[in-house]
Scaffold this active site. Sequence first.
Site, PDB file in Angstrom:
ATOM      1  N   GLY A  89     -98.704  48.917 -71.462  1.00 39.96           N
ATOM      2  CA  GLY A  89     -98.387  49.811 -72.573  1.00 39.96           C
ATOM      3  C   GLY A  89     -97.639  49.091 -73.675  1.00 39.96           C
ATOM      4  O   GLY A  89     -96.782  49.663 -74.350  1.00 39.96           O
ATOM      5  N   ALA A 139     -96.920  51.835 -69.437  1.00 34.31           N
ATOM      6  CA  ALA A 139     -98.139  52.564 -69.786  1.00 34.31           C
ATOM      7  C   ALA A 139     -98.212  53.908 -69.066  1.00 34.31           C
ATOM      8  O   ALA A 139     -98.189  53.976 -67.846  1.00 34.31           O
ATOM      9  CB  ALA A 139     -99.366  51.726 -69.434  1.00 34.31           C
ATOM     10  N   SER A 140     -98.292  54.972 -69.847  1.00 31.89           N
ATOM     11  CA  SER A 140     -98.411  56.331 -69.321  1.00 31.89           C
ATOM     12  C   SER A 140     -98.733  57.235 -70.507  1.00 31.89           C
ATOM     13  O   SER A 140     -98.197  57.028 -71.606  1.00 31.89           O
ATOM     14  CB  SER A 140     -97.100  56.784 -68.668  1.00 31.89           C
ATOM     15  N   GLY A 165     -97.235  50.468 -77.514  1.00 35.63           N
ATOM     16  CA  GLY A 165     -96.580  51.735 -77.815  1.00 35.63           C
ATOM     17  C   GLY A 165     -95.237  51.592 -78.509  1.00 35.63           C
ATOM     18  O   GLY A 165     -94.792  50.482 -78.834  1.00 35.63           O
ATOM     19  N   PRO A 199     -85.033  57.066 -69.921  1.00 36.33           N
ATOM     20  CA  PRO A 199     -84.504  57.315 -71.266  1.00 36.33           C
ATOM     21  C   PRO A 199     -84.578  58.793 -71.660  1.00 36.33           C
ATOM     22  O   PRO A 199     -85.457  59.530 -71.204  1.00 36.33           O
ATOM     23  CB  PRO A 199     -85.424  56.487 -72.173  1.00 36.33           C
ATOM     24  N   SER A 246     -91.935  61.255 -79.313  1.00 38.16           N
ATOM     25  CA  SER A 246     -90.590  61.735 -79.633  1.00 38.16           C
ATOM     26  C   SER A 246     -90.312  61.707 -81.130  1.00 38.16           C
ATOM     27  O   SER A 246     -89.626  62.586 -81.656  1.00 38.16           O
ATOM     28  CB  SER A 246     -89.544  60.902 -78.887  1.00 38.16           C
ATOM     29  N   ASP A 287    -107.150  50.120 -68.283  1.00 37.73           N
ATOM     30  CA  ASP A 287    -107.450  51.539 -68.135  1.00 37.73           C
ATOM     31  C   ASP A 287    -106.628  52.057 -66.968  1.00 37.73           C
ATOM     32  O   ASP A 287    -106.781  51.594 -65.838  1.00 37.73           O
ATOM     33  CB  ASP A 287    -108.950  51.712 -67.878  1.00 37.73           C
ATOM     34  N   LYS A 334     -94.325  62.405 -65.467  1.00 31.83           N
ATOM     35  CA  LYS A 334     -93.285  61.375 -65.326  1.00 31.83           C
ATOM     36  C   LYS A 334     -92.573  61.499 -63.979  1.00 31.83           C
ATOM     37  O   LYS A 334     -92.258  60.487 -63.336  1.00 31.83           O
ATOM     38  CB  LYS A 334     -92.277  61.477 -66.471  1.00 31.83           C
TER      39      LYS A 334
END
Length: 328
Positions: free
Chosen positions: A18, A91-92, A21, A195, A210, A70, A172
Amino acid sequence: MASDGDRGSGSHLVCVTGGSGFIGSWLVRLLLDRGYTVNATVKNLEDEGETKHLQALDGADARLRLFQMDLLDPATARPAIEGARGVFHLASPVILHPTQDPEKELVEPAVKGTLGVLRAAKDCGVGRVVMVSSQTAMVPNPKWPSDKVIDEDSWADVELLKKLELWYSVSKTLAEKVAWDFAEKQGLQLAVLNPALVLSPTLTPSITGSLQVVLQIMRGQRFDMDHYFLGCVDVRDVAQSLVALYESPSAQGRHLCLESAERMVDFTNKLADLYPELPVQRVQEDKQEWVVREKEPSKKLIKLGVRFIPFDKIIMDTMDCFRSKGLI
């Protein structure tokens, strides 16, 4: 980009899933600044929105390689992790609005992706994994004492999250639970960062997650976070915290990561006071009696040397970012 043989001072190879991001980009930048060599995963190597800002970072030419991964295909994690001494798993999927099929769009890729990355890390002999979970994996927790500050022992009630249709939080929470279960059974060294609402400037071309939430609030919309809001944190402090967890082998378990524990009423009032010219809606009814306010809740990270950027600067830098992109 550099081959394995000519990394020089960047011979310590780590993988960041990820990497394109909001948090991932800052983490890649910090790791490059500290001399690491980085394998970063993105969803689509053909998408310049994911790759161009990473390739422009100082040190990227020599010490950054990008890989396509992926989350639903575990085999795609391995090439980026092969040869790495450490893995940062970020990554999510981040989808905060209602979705047609939350299990398929959020939960399955979060959980399956986490297991795929951890299995690859284990198979490749990775020494340490640092994973980004979320403070939303900690609350709401109806069993938590009403007079106690939320800390790392608190877990969100998954059935309540499903009832409230907080599917990002479900994803999560379940992803973190399977990570701890895997690490315990397989003997994998794991540390987790949780976080709060992550803010401040983004290195990415567009804003997501966010930052989009706060932009809506600044534009006068009401965003209901009463069930899980605990406060905010600067994205640069999140990156610093991740590196601190990686570079401190003694750091174990979960790590709450936020500037201060506060309620939505505090947050919106501060925003309204800082920017009276904007149509910020103050919270009229405080429904967060369960949040016990605390100036320094991230005690485990503070012990590791992390110093948090104060609220006013977080918000000012976030607003500067919005203005620079013509959003406010």
